[in-house]
Design an enzyme around this catalytic site. Structure first.
Site, PDB file in Angstrom:
ATOM      1  N   HIS A 243       3.775  -2.105  -3.725  1.00  0.00           N
ATOM      2  CA  HIS A 243       5.160  -2.027  -2.912  1.00  0.00           C
ATOM      3  C   HIS A 243       5.114  -0.760  -1.731  1.00  0.00           C
ATOM      4  CE1 HIS A 243       9.527  -2.168  -2.264  1.00  0.00           C
ATOM      5  NE2 HIS A 243       9.384  -3.285  -2.737  1.00  0.00           N
ATOM      6  N   GLU A 303       7.847  -9.638  -7.642  1.00  0.00           N
ATOM      7  CA  GLU A 303       7.497 -10.854  -7.594  1.00  0.00           C
ATOM      8  C   GLU A 303       6.636 -11.263  -8.983  1.00  0.00           C
ATOM      9  OE1 GLU A 303       6.859 -12.574  -4.106  1.00  0.00           O
ATOM     10  OE2 GLU A 303       8.335 -11.497  -3.190  1.00  0.00           O
TER      11      GLU A 303
HETATM   12  N1  ACO Z   1      -3.679  -5.507  -4.440  1.00  0.00           N
HETATM   13  C1  ACO Z   1      -5.028  -4.789  -3.895  1.00  0.00           C
HETATM   14  N2  ACO Z   1      -4.775  -3.799  -2.923  1.00  0.00           N
HETATM   15  C2  ACO Z   1      -3.483  -3.344  -2.770  1.00  0.00           C
HETATM   16  C3  ACO Z   1      -2.452  -3.971  -3.001  1.00  0.00           C
HETATM   17  C4  ACO Z   1      -2.749  -5.216  -3.927  1.00  0.00           C
HETATM   18  N3  ACO Z   1      -1.581  -5.991  -4.342  1.00  0.00           N
HETATM   19  N4  ACO Z   1      -1.268  -3.424  -2.531  1.00  0.00           N
HETATM   20  C5  ACO Z   1      -1.839  -2.502  -1.717  1.00  0.00           C
HETATM   21  N5  ACO Z   1      -3.056  -2.487  -1.985  1.00  0.00           N
HETATM   22  C6  ACO Z   1      -3.997  -1.499  -1.199  1.00  0.00           C
HETATM   23  C7  ACO Z   1      -4.264  -1.916   0.170  1.00  0.00           C
HETATM   24  O1  ACO Z   1      -5.360  -2.687   0.350  1.00  0.00           O
HETATM   25  C8  ACO Z   1      -4.676  -0.475   0.825  1.00  0.00           C
HETATM   26  O2  ACO Z   1      -5.755  -0.149   0.602  1.00  0.00           O
HETATM   27  P1  ACO Z   1      -6.927   0.339   1.664  1.00  0.00           P
HETATM   28  O3  ACO Z   1      -6.136   1.491   2.078  1.00  0.00           O
HETATM   29  O4  ACO Z   1      -8.052   0.810   0.905  1.00  0.00           O
HETATM   30  O5  ACO Z   1      -6.891  -0.831   2.487  1.00  0.00           O
HETATM   31  C9  ACO Z   1      -3.662   0.586  -0.019  1.00  0.00           C
HETATM   32  O6  ACO Z   1      -3.388  -0.097  -1.065  1.00  0.00           O
HETATM   33  C10 ACO Z   1      -2.339   0.719   0.939  1.00  0.00           C
HETATM   34  O7  ACO Z   1      -1.832  -0.648   1.158  1.00  0.00           O
HETATM   35  P2  ACO Z   1      -0.737  -0.957   2.360  1.00  0.00           P
HETATM   36  O8  ACO Z   1      -0.914  -2.247   2.989  1.00  0.00           O
HETATM   37  O9  ACO Z   1      -1.005   0.279   3.282  1.00  0.00           O
HETATM   38  O10 ACO Z   1       0.500  -0.764   1.530  1.00  0.00           O
HETATM   39  P3  ACO Z   1       1.869  -1.410   1.996  1.00  0.00           P
HETATM   40  O11 ACO Z   1       3.047  -0.198   1.542  1.00  0.00           O
HETATM   41  O12 ACO Z   1       1.876  -1.828   3.195  1.00  0.00           O
HETATM   42  O13 ACO Z   1       1.923  -2.566   0.842  1.00  0.00           O
HETATM   43  C11 ACO Z   1       2.587  -4.601   0.079  1.00  0.00           C
HETATM   44  C12 ACO Z   1       2.892  -3.021   0.428  1.00  0.00           C
HETATM   45  C13 ACO Z   1       2.336  -5.353   1.458  1.00  0.00           C
HETATM   46  C14 ACO Z   1       3.525  -5.197  -0.598  1.00  0.00           C
HETATM   47  C15 ACO Z   1       1.193  -4.865  -0.639  1.00  0.00           C
HETATM   48  O14 ACO Z   1       1.182  -3.890  -1.873  1.00  0.00           O
HETATM   49  C16 ACO Z   1       0.659  -6.018  -0.791  1.00  0.00           C
HETATM   50  O15 ACO Z   1       0.276  -6.691   0.004  1.00  0.00           O
HETATM   51  N6  ACO Z   1       1.045  -6.585  -2.153  1.00  0.00           N
HETATM   52  C17 ACO Z   1       0.635  -8.164  -2.724  1.00  0.00           C
HETATM   53  C18 ACO Z   1       1.678  -8.910  -1.985  1.00  0.00           C
HETATM   54  C19 ACO Z   1       3.032  -8.829  -2.776  1.00  0.00           C
HETATM   55  O16 ACO Z   1       2.920  -8.641  -3.912  1.00  0.00           O
HETATM   56  N7  ACO Z   1       3.901  -9.049  -2.248  1.00  0.00           N
HETATM   57  C20 ACO Z   1       5.357  -8.972  -2.476  1.00  0.00           C
HETATM   58  C21 ACO Z   1       5.932  -7.691  -2.346  1.00  0.00           C
HETATM   59  S1  ACO Z   1       7.417  -7.354  -3.088  1.00  0.00           S
HETATM   60  C22 ACO Z   1       8.622  -7.889  -1.786  1.00  0.00           C
HETATM   61  O17 ACO Z   1       8.825  -7.897  -0.796  1.00  0.00           O
HETATM   62  C23 ACO Z   1       9.927  -8.611  -2.697  1.00  0.00           C
END
Ligand code: ACO
Length: 358
Positions: A243, A303
């Site tokens: 998140h 989710e």
């Molecule tokens: N699985 C694997 N790695 C992850 C995940 C995940 N679910 N979430 C974050 N990371 C990793 C990223 O790959 C990144 O690693 P890196 O720097 O080595 O590339 C690091 O953690 C930071 O990630 P960001 O993308 O900068 O974090 P952000 O704050 O943008 O992420 C997000 C938030 C988009 C929700 C992300 O966690 C994600 O893609 N989750 C999976 C999709 C999901 O569950 N979406 C629903 C969100 S809840 C809502 O909006 C209601």
């Protein structure tokens, strides 16, 4: 000027609607802690609309008749509703609503219409006749019946808890979109249609269906570790994990787990096993993602258990994201009202890095 591509930590508005404390994992909606909130959809609608300066109680009382009014439009929406993706259908069908030019009325109309149109889409997709709303029923109860053809008190209560819990969540992406559209002086119908487009993305509201796909693919708890390791090795994200704001487990995950436990006796066959599998996968995913990113805790988001809860109440997975919209439309409309009162256009800047003329 610093460039902030994801706008992290940029505060674009003051709000009385909700507060997300990402460090402590707390969510307050209209003054209530989400983990102790007891009111259902109508109560949270009244509270959010009132907090936005509208006559929330009177508006919430109009939801039943507004569902009936929305249903009268279904026959003329044919093509918009007959598309395979539920969010696309909702975006297209809601886009055909006319604004009355009165914010409070539009807010009630779009909130009612979201439930009616999402349910109508699900029925048509399943090749079943659409079901008319019952204006005397509760919003969650009516949505569940219109969408699935049946209700039970336990399933309706669980869905009501879900819809109330996802009603608002600070300056999330779709809410920001709704506020930007409102800030231009546009109407609430336009704000909500744009917000649906933002919610559709897998990084926002599109994850719960894929969470179930993941649980199906894993099958049994002993296979979780190998499956998750292969996904991560392939550079894919684990749906339902992580998140932007929370650095601990999303408090809404606990609300949904509790709702599932409360309805345990009324759960369909296999739902208890599904919950146990989800918990095992969550444990494994949390530990693997923590090992991969010790500097940045990645825990279950809303989710993850949305998927398990909505499956247990009997909704098809293609309807999960539209159901999220049926709840979140409350937040969008309340934020639109709040934003409209500021009278301030939201218009950030960009830094030009292209060529310049000589
Ligand atoms: N699985 C694997 N790695 C992850 C995940 C995940 N679910 N979430 C974050 N990371 C990793 C990223 O790959 C990144 O690693 P890196 O720097 O080595 O590339 C690091 O953690 C930071 O990630 P960001 O993308 O900068 O974090 P952000 O704050 O943008 O992420 C997000 C938030 C988009 C929700 C992300 O966690 C994600 O893609 N989750 C999976 C999709 C999901 O569950 N979406 C629903 C969100 S809840 C809502 O909006 C209601």
């Amino acid at each position: 000027m610093d460039v902030m591509p994801g706008l992290e930590n940029v505060v674009a508005a003051e709000t009385r609607l909700s507060d997300v404390d990402g460090e402590r994992g707390r969510l307050v909606i209209a003054g209530a802690d989400v983990e102790r909130m007891e009111g259902g959809f109508e109560e949270v609608a009244a509270a959010l609309w009132s907090a936005a300066g509208l006559d929330g109680a009177a508006m919430a009382a109009k939801l039943g008749p507004a569902r009936v009014e929305a249903f009268s439009r279904v026959p003329s929406l044919g093509a918009a509703l007959d598309v395979p993706d539920g969010m696309e259908a909702l975006r297209g069908a809601m886009g055909q609503l006319r604004s009355t030019g009165e914010l409070a009325r539009d807010a009630v109309d779009v909130t009612a219409a979201a439930a009616v149109l999402a349910a109508a889409w699900a029925r048509r997709r399943a090749g079943q006749p659409v079901l008319a709303p019952d204006p005397a029923a509760g919003h969650a109860d009516d949505f569940l019946r219109m969408a699935s053809g049946s209700v039970s008190p336990a399933r309706s209560r669980a869905l009501d808890r879900y819809l109330a819990t996802v009603s608002d969540h600070g300056m999330n992406a779709s809410t920001f979109v709704a506020r930007v559209v409102t800030s231009t002086g546009s109407d609430v119908v336009s704000s909500v249609v744009a917000a649906i487009g933002a919610l559709k993305g897998p990084l926002h509201g599109g994850a719960p269906g894929p969470v179930l796909d993941m649980l199906d693919a894993i099958g049994t708890a002993d296979r979780a570790k190998a499956w998750l390791a292969a996904e991560l090795a392939a550079g894919r994200r684990i749906m339902g994990m992580g998140h932007r704001i929370y650095r601990v487990r999303d408090p809404r995950a606990a609300v949904f787990e509790r709702a599932l436990e409360t309805m345990a006796a009324a759960l369909p066959a296999g739902a208890t096993e599904r919950l146990a599998l989800a918990r095992a996968v969550e444990r494994e995913a949390t530990s693997m993602l923590t090992a991969k990113h010790p500097e940045r805790p990645i825990a279950a988001n809303v989710e993850f258990y949305t998927a398990v809860l909505l499956e247990a109440v009997g909704l098809p997975r293609a309807l999960f994201s539209p159901t999220f919209a049926v709840g979140r439309v409350l937040g969008w409309t309340a934020h639109a009202a709040e934003q409209a009162r500021t009278g301030r256009l939201i218009r950030p800047a960009s830094r030009y890095v292209g060529p310049r003329p000589d």
